[in-house]
Design an enzyme around this catalytic site. Structure first.
Site, PDB file in Angstrom:
ATOM      1  N   GLU A  61      -6.148   9.537 -20.526  1.00 42.53           N
ATOM      2  CA  GLU A  61      -4.983  10.331 -20.164  1.00 42.53           C
ATOM      3  C   GLU A  61      -4.002  10.412 -21.325  1.00 42.53           C
ATOM      4  O   GLU A  61      -3.455  11.478 -21.622  1.00 42.53           O
ATOM      5  CB  GLU A  61      -4.289   9.710 -18.945  1.00 42.53           C
ATOM      6  CG  GLU A  61      -3.066  10.449 -18.487  1.00 42.53           C
ATOM      7  CD  GLU A  61      -2.449   9.841 -17.240  1.00 42.53           C
ATOM      8  OE1 GLU A  61      -1.731  10.563 -16.534  1.00 42.53           O
ATOM      9  OE2 GLU A  61      -2.694   8.648 -16.973  1.00 42.53           O
TER      10      GLU A  61
ATOM     11  N   ARG B  57      -6.867   5.319  -9.844  1.00 39.11           N
ATOM     12  CA  ARG B  57      -5.611   4.738  -9.380  1.00 39.11           C
ATOM     13  C   ARG B  57      -5.176   5.381  -8.058  1.00 39.11           C
ATOM     14  O   ARG B  57      -5.927   6.123  -7.430  1.00 39.11           O
ATOM     15  CB  ARG B  57      -4.535   4.893 -10.455  1.00 39.11           C
ATOM     16  CG  ARG B  57      -4.119   6.309 -10.752  1.00 39.11           C
ATOM     17  CD  ARG B  57      -3.163   6.336 -11.938  1.00 39.11           C
ATOM     18  NE  ARG B  57      -2.720   7.698 -12.233  1.00 39.11           N
ATOM     19  CZ  ARG B  57      -2.459   8.136 -13.451  1.00 39.11           C
ATOM     20  NH1 ARG B  57      -2.644   7.348 -14.492  1.00 39.11           N
ATOM     21  NH2 ARG B  57      -2.038   9.378 -13.652  1.00 39.11           N
ATOM     22  N   ASP B  58      -3.959   5.084  -7.648  1.00 42.20           N
ATOM     23  CA  ASP B  58      -3.444   5.565  -6.361  1.00 42.20           C
ATOM     24  C   ASP B  58      -2.984   7.025  -6.477  1.00 42.20           C
ATOM     25  O   ASP B  58      -1.847   7.356  -6.186  1.00 42.20           O
ATOM     26  CB  ASP B  58      -2.286   4.681  -5.898  1.00 42.20           C
ATOM     27  CG  ASP B  58      -1.163   4.611  -6.934  1.00 42.20           C
ATOM     28  OD1 ASP B  58      -1.363   5.071  -8.087  1.00 42.20           O
ATOM     29  OD2 ASP B  58      -0.077   4.110  -6.598  1.00 42.20           O
ATOM     30  N   GLU B  59      -3.890   7.884  -6.896  1.00 45.80           N
ATOM     31  CA  GLU B  59      -3.525   9.287  -7.118  1.00 45.80           C
ATOM     32  C   GLU B  59      -4.724  10.187  -6.859  1.00 45.80           C
ATOM     33  O   GLU B  59      -4.831  10.794  -5.815  1.00 45.80           O
ATOM     34  CB  GLU B  59      -3.013   9.464  -8.555  1.00 45.80           C
ATOM     35  CG  GLU B  59      -2.533  10.879  -8.846  1.00 45.80           C
ATOM     36  CD  GLU B  59      -1.930  10.991 -10.229  1.00 45.80           C
ATOM     37  OE1 GLU B  59      -1.556  12.104 -10.604  1.00 45.80           O
ATOM     38  OE2 GLU B  59      -1.855   9.981 -10.953  1.00 45.80           O
TER      39      GLU B  59
ATOM     40  N   ASP C   4      -4.489  20.507 -15.039  1.00 41.30           N
ATOM     41  CA  ASP C   4      -5.600  19.817 -15.690  1.00 41.30           C
ATOM     42  C   ASP C   4      -6.856  20.669 -15.634  1.00 41.30           C
ATOM     43  O   ASP C   4      -7.573  20.837 -16.631  1.00 41.30           O
ATOM     44  CB  ASP C   4      -5.855  18.467 -15.013  1.00 41.30           C
ATOM     45  CG  ASP C   4      -4.645  17.549 -15.046  1.00 41.30           C
ATOM     46  OD1 ASP C   4      -3.541  18.022 -14.716  1.00 41.30           O
ATOM     47  OD2 ASP C   4      -4.802  16.365 -15.371  1.00 41.30           O
TER      48      ASP C   4
ATOM     49  N   HIS D 191      -9.570  10.867 -17.741  1.00 39.98           N
ATOM     50  CA  HIS D 191      -8.759  12.067 -17.532  1.00 39.98           C
ATOM     51  C   HIS D 191      -9.363  13.154 -18.425  1.00 39.98           C
ATOM     52  O   HIS D 191      -9.309  13.040 -19.642  1.00 39.98           O
ATOM     53  CB  HIS D 191      -7.328  11.783 -17.989  1.00 39.98           C
ATOM     54  CG  HIS D 191      -6.292  11.895 -16.922  1.00 39.98           C
ATOM     55  ND1 HIS D 191      -6.072  10.898 -16.009  1.00 39.98           N
ATOM     56  CD2 HIS D 191      -5.396  12.855 -16.638  1.00 39.98           C
ATOM     57  CE1 HIS D 191      -5.066  11.247 -15.207  1.00 39.98           C
ATOM     58  NE2 HIS D 191      -4.649  12.451 -15.565  1.00 39.98           N
TER      59      HIS D 191
ATOM     60  N   TRP E 265       0.345  24.565 -14.903  1.00 40.96           N
ATOM     61  CA  TRP E 265      -0.227  24.162 -13.626  1.00 40.96           C
ATOM     62  C   TRP E 265      -0.358  25.374 -12.689  1.00 40.96           C
ATOM     63  O   TRP E 265      -1.434  25.678 -12.182  1.00 40.96           O
ATOM     64  CB  TRP E 265       0.610  23.040 -13.020  1.00 40.96           C
ATOM     65  CG  TRP E 265       0.297  21.714 -13.643  1.00 40.96           C
ATOM     66  CD1 TRP E 265      -0.487  20.729 -13.127  1.00 40.96           C
ATOM     67  CD2 TRP E 265       0.730  21.226 -14.929  1.00 40.96           C
ATOM     68  NE1 TRP E 265      -0.581  19.669 -13.997  1.00 40.96           N
ATOM     69  CE2 TRP E 265       0.157  19.945 -15.113  1.00 40.96           C
ATOM     70  CE3 TRP E 265       1.531  21.743 -15.943  1.00 40.96           C
ATOM     71  CZ2 TRP E 265       0.372  19.182 -16.265  1.00 40.96           C
ATOM     72  CZ3 TRP E 265       1.744  20.978 -17.091  1.00 40.96           C
ATOM     73  CH2 TRP E 265       1.176  19.720 -17.244  1.00 40.96           C
TER      74      TRP E 265
END
Length: 554
Positions: free
Chosen positions: A427, A148-150, A157, A448, A214
């Protein structure tokens, strides 16, 4: 990869199914008059007979080739990749698509180093899904999703998936390079961006907001690489970055030693969270953050110890102890129950060793197993709890509960996606709903790797192969069969050579065979037998696990 089927959609488009959700691009061989255009569109799923592109959000995932009119013409794009299983072809004049269209799989060039197999074909498919998701998201940087747009280098992750990744492939070069980027992107106050490279302009995903899980990549992932490859340079090169992160957490936690303020993603994508708000988990976000503060401080002390920085080692060891004590006082009751009575809370506290005594830890373990049973063995954890829940159950003697969780097929569970025909890790636990429709949330990727972190437990516990010292200089063989499995095996290319284990059931119990590479030693721990050390060679145990004396051959 060749397409496994080609159909005409209700809209009249040619749609190819490659049988595997992959990352790469199409190569076509086609002949037509000059100026004719072939349009290639990509998607991970189908809905109502058409490719379904809503999960791609703003990504067009579309390539167009305009022919020169010379026959035949072979082409694939050079400067893009797509995440897809299905491809819609418009304007096709190239004859048999099975012969003239292939999907080319791309990922960073890494040596495969880890394998796993067992008697349950669904678990084997799950492991393959983990492998494919890693390949698809290790393309120059470790991305969260490829379609996708990411497709950004999300730090959390990778942090939770690092142990699995470093078993399956030799990713030491790629990840050590990326960790240098993490340090370069780190803010002066120690804040680690949510993703690296850090792309400016994204609302709350800004470097000004430190986030647990993260940001902890700065400390925990160098330690993972050191454990798997026995190179202290991983720790030395990232030391200042790791130190800056823990020092930031120390300031944020203050004298109370609890990280209980500020924005957090928490147990991101807990399956109970609504599609529109993946942060609304059952576990308190600040419980998660405070647990990670204590865990990173402890690993900061270990890192300082390896590098001979004795003053820092003492300081961070004391800090970790203070953080653990504060955590226990704030979140753990006198009966072992936690303020967030949820699977993730107990799993983090058990694995991160945050209980003040063994009695409370065991009570918490029983409660965790009870929560698993109450949920019908369906998973109830997100990004924070999923990587540790199987280890937590195993550590407190609830091995069968861990297997029940792993083998559950109802949604949400690891095998639900397998039962739905998934060929990569999703995901969301329910990216595809039980009725076959796609989850309406914006976060609905079908590739994901984060929730596939359970594969590390499969390697270490189901098969029974783990490093006992950094770089597998000493190896631990400790299989713990369960779940009705009749066999399992693991093989890993260590820095010293191939280490492997295989076990299977017999009429008398189990047979176990281990291979210890030259230059290493191993600890063999089989249920019903005294643990013992062995040197290099092959060792056969038969019968094992049955209380009888084992015999060995070299």
């Amino acid at each position: 990869m060749r397409p496994v089927s080609a159909v005409t959609s209700p809209s009249g488009k040619l749609v190819l199914d490659f049988g595997q959700n992959l990352v790469g691009r199409l190569r076509i061989t086609v002949q037509a008059q000059a100026g004719a255009t072939v349009t290639l569109r990509h998607a991970e799923v189908m809905q109502d007979g058409e490719i379904y592109t809503r999960p791609l959000r703003g990504a067009a995932a579309t390539d167009r080739y305009t022919l020169a009119g010379e026959a035949p013409e072979t082409w694939e794009p050079r400067f893009t990749i797509h995440g897809f299983r299905y491809a819609e072809i418009d304007g096709w004049t190239g004859g048999d698509p099975a012969e003239n269209i292939t999907a080319r799989v791309y990922h960073t060039d890494m040596e495969r180093t880890g394998w796993f197999s067992c008697s349950n074909p669904d678990l084997n498919r799950l492991h393959e899904n983990v492998l494919w998701s890693m390949k698809g998201n290790f393309v120059d940087i470790p991305t969260d999703c490829p379609q996708r747009d990411e497709r950004l280098g999300w730090t959390g992750d990778l942090q939770v998936f690092g142990p699995t990744a470093s078993y399956l492939y030799d990713c030491s070069g790629m990840l050590s390079s990326w960790l240098k980027d993490v340090a370069a992107e780190q803010a002066p106050d120690g804040t680690v961006p949510w993703y690296v490279p850090s792309i400016p302009g994204g609302n709350y995903w800004t470097p000004s907001r430190p986030g647990a899980i993260w940001g902890d990549v700065a400390v925990l992932t160098p330690w993972t690489l050191y454990q798997r490859f026995n190179d202290p340079a991983f720790l030395a090169e990232q030391y200042e970055s790791a130190k800056a992160w823990v020092d930031l957490l120390d300031r944020l936690a203050g004298d109370g030693h609890l990280w209980n303020s500020g924005f957090q993603l928490g147990d991101w994508l807990d399956p109970s969270a609504p599609p529109e708000d993946p942060t609304r988990a059952m576990t308190d976000k600040h419980l998660v953050a405070s647990a990670y503060f204590a865990w990173s401080a402890r690993h900061m002390a270990k890192t300082a110890g390896v590098l001979g920085k004795t003053d820092d080692e003492k300081r961070y060891k004391e800090l970790a102890g203070a953080a653990a004590k504060a955590f226990a006082e704030e979140y753990i009751g006198p009966d072992g129950l936690m303020t967030s009575d949820a699977q993730t809370a107990y799993a983090l506290a058990i694995v991160f060793e945050l209980f003040p005594d063994e009695e409370l830890r065991q009570k918490a373990g029983r409660r965790l197993a009870a929560l698993v049973r109450q949920a019908g063995n369906r998973i109830a954890t997100g990004f924070a709890g999923t990587p540790v829940i199987a280890d937590a159950l195993t550590a407190v003697g609830e091995l069968e509960a861990a297997y029940d969780l792993l083998l559950e097929r109802e949604c949400p569970s690891w095998l639900y996606a397998v039962a739905q025909g998934g060929t990569t890790i999703w995901e969301r636990w329910d990216s595809l709903l039980p009725d076959g429709s796609v989850n309406p949330g914006d976060m609905t990727s079908f590739n994901h790797y984060a929730l596939g972190a359970v594969a590390d437990w499969m390697h270490r516990t189901v098969a029974g192969l783990a490093p006992l010292e950094p770089g597998y200089r000493r190896i631990l063989f400790r299989p713990q069969p369960g779940g009705g499995l009749t066999s399992a095996s693991a093989r890993h290319e260590t820095p010293y050579g191939t280490a492997s284990i295989a076990w299977e059931t017999t009429d008398d119990g189990y047979t176990v065979t281990v291979h210890v590479p030259t230059g290493t030693t191993a600890r063999v721990e089989l249920p019903g037998h005294e643990p013992h050390d062995v040197g290099s060679g092959r060792f056969d145990y038969y019968p094992a696990f049955a209380g009888a004396a084992s015999s060995t051959t070299v």
